[in-house]
Design an enzyme around this catalytic site. Sequence first.
Site, PDB file in Angstrom:
ATOM      1  N   HIS A  36     -14.344  -1.622   0.180  1.00  0.00           N
ATOM      2  CA  HIS A  36     -13.142  -1.518   1.024  1.00  0.00           C
ATOM      3  C   HIS A  36     -13.604  -2.056   2.428  1.00  0.00           C
ATOM      4  CE1 HIS A  36      -9.602   1.280   0.795  1.00  0.00           C
ATOM      5  NE2 HIS A  36      -9.517   1.216   2.205  1.00  0.00           N
ATOM      6  N   SER A  72       0.777  -1.279  -0.028  1.00  0.00           N
ATOM      7  CA  SER A  72       0.131  -0.025   0.005  1.00  0.00           C
ATOM      8  C   SER A  72       0.828   1.224   0.027  1.00  0.00           C
ATOM      9  CB  SER A  72      -0.690  -0.033   1.169  1.00  0.00           C
ATOM     10  OG  SER A  72      -1.511   1.218   1.673  1.00  0.00           O
ATOM     11  N   THR A  78      -6.614   2.692  -5.901  1.00  0.00           N
ATOM     12  CA  THR A  78      -7.873   2.844  -5.153  1.00  0.00           C
ATOM     13  C   THR A  78      -9.050   4.181  -5.395  1.00  0.00           C
ATOM     14  OG1 THR A  78      -6.940   1.314  -3.381  1.00  0.00           O
ATOM     15  CG2 THR A  78      -8.929   2.707  -2.958  1.00  0.00           C
ATOM     16  N   TYR A  93      -3.121   5.918  -3.811  1.00  0.00           N
ATOM     17  CA  TYR A  93      -4.315   6.906  -3.981  1.00  0.00           C
ATOM     18  C   TYR A  93      -3.882   7.973  -4.886  1.00  0.00           C
ATOM     19  CZ  TYR A  93      -5.471   4.389   0.307  1.00  0.00           C
ATOM     20  OH  TYR A  93      -5.817   3.496   1.065  1.00  0.00           O
ATOM     21  N   LYS A 141      -9.433  -0.500  -8.155  1.00  0.00           N
ATOM     22  CA  LYS A 141     -10.083  -1.113  -6.868  1.00  0.00           C
ATOM     23  C   LYS A 141     -11.102  -0.179  -6.364  1.00  0.00           C
ATOM     24  CE  LYS A 141      -8.744  -3.127  -2.342  1.00  0.00           C
ATOM     25  NZ  LYS A 141      -9.499  -2.229  -1.567  1.00  0.00           N
TER      26      LYS A 141
END
Length: 381
Positions: free
Chosen positions: A278, A109, A158, A132, A254
Site C-alpha cells: 500500500h 477506487s 484490497t 474494500y 491487492k
Amino acid sequence: MRLSDCHNFSDFRRMAERRLPGPIFNYIDGAADDEVTYRRNTESFENCDLVPNVLRGVGEVDMSVTVMGQKLAMPVYCSPTALQRLFHHQGERAVARASDKYGTMFGVSSLGTVSLEEARKISSAPQVYQFYFHRDRGLNKAMMQRAREVGVEVMMLTVDSITGGNRERDKRTGFAIPFRLSLAGMLQFALKPAWAINYFTHEGFKLPQLDEHVDMGGGTMSISRYFTEMLDPSMTWDDVAEMVRLWPGPFCLKGIMSVEDAKRAVEIGCSGIVLSNHGGRQLDGSRAAFDQLAEIVDAVGDRIDVIMDGGVQRGTHVLKALSLGAKAVGVGRYYLFPLAAAGQPGVERALEQMRVEIERGMKLMGCTTIGQLSRENLRFR
C-alpha cells in the site's frame, strides 16, 4: 515551474508540492509511522543491476502485455487511488482519458471521486474496480453487481487495509475528510489560494461509490470512521472465496505479500495478485514488493498472474520487475503528482515518459518483446 520542466518523478513531485496545500501534498506523499517501508520500496530497486545484451537487432520494440486477460499496450497501469479530485478538479477523469490514450489499464477506487459509470464512458481501456470488504455483506454484493453492470473488467479486492495505517503527517496537519485542520494546516491552505479557487469553482466533492454511506458534508461518516466502523477486520479466505465465485470475470487480490497467501489466492480461483504494501501507508517495516517478487513468482507464477506495485519511479524499475517474473507493474504516486501538478496533461506526460523509458531500456537491454526479459538480465548486489 512549468510542466515542460518535469522530466522525472522528482520533478513532478516538486511541482505538485508547489501547487498543493501542505496537508494535501503530505497526504499523497506520506506513509505510516517512520516511513521506512515507503523509502525501501524505491531503494529496493537500487540493489539490483541490469545486465544488457547487445547486437540483437532492436529496431522495433513491442512492450505490450496481457494481464488477467486484458491486453495492455505497455506493462504499466494506473493503480486505483482514493480522493483524486482533492488533488486536481479533473481527478479520475484525467487518469481515465490518459490511460485510454496510452492503451493501458486504470483503476477506480471505492473512495474514488468519479463514478464507475462515468469513468467507463470516458475510457475504453480495461477498468479495474478496487473495493474494500464491508461488514455489510449485502453492500459488498451490491458494489460488485454495480461494477458488473457498468462493464468493469477486473475486480480488485484490497486485503491489507482492514484498518487504517498510522499516518503521522496527516495527524500533524489535521488532514481528514471532512476537513478538520489544525491551525498550522489552515495556514498552509491560506498560502495556496490557487488550489482553493480551483477547488471551490468546480463541482462539489463527493464519493459516488459510497455516497449513501460517507457524506462529505459531515453528516453521515468521515473517512477515518469509514475504515474503523464499516470495514470488516474479521474477513477470512472463505469470505473472499465466495466473492470470487460471484464475480464472472478476473478477480484480483491487492496486498498479498507472503507465499502462503499467494498459494491460497490460487486455490480459491483468483486470476491475479498484486504484491503491495500500500505504498508504505499501512504496516511500516513490511517488506518491499520488489524484494518479495521472486519468491512469489517461483511459488505461483505459473498458475496466476503476479503483479507488483510500490516505489516505481523509472522505466528501468519496471524492466527489473518484469525480468523477475511480474506480468505488469502498478503505479500510484507516479501519476498522482503529475495529476496534482497539471491535470490530464500532467498524467499524459508522465505516462509518455514511462513509455519512452521502457522502450529505450528494452533496446539497450537487447530485447524486442517483454517475454525476452529474464533473470539472466539481472544481478543482485
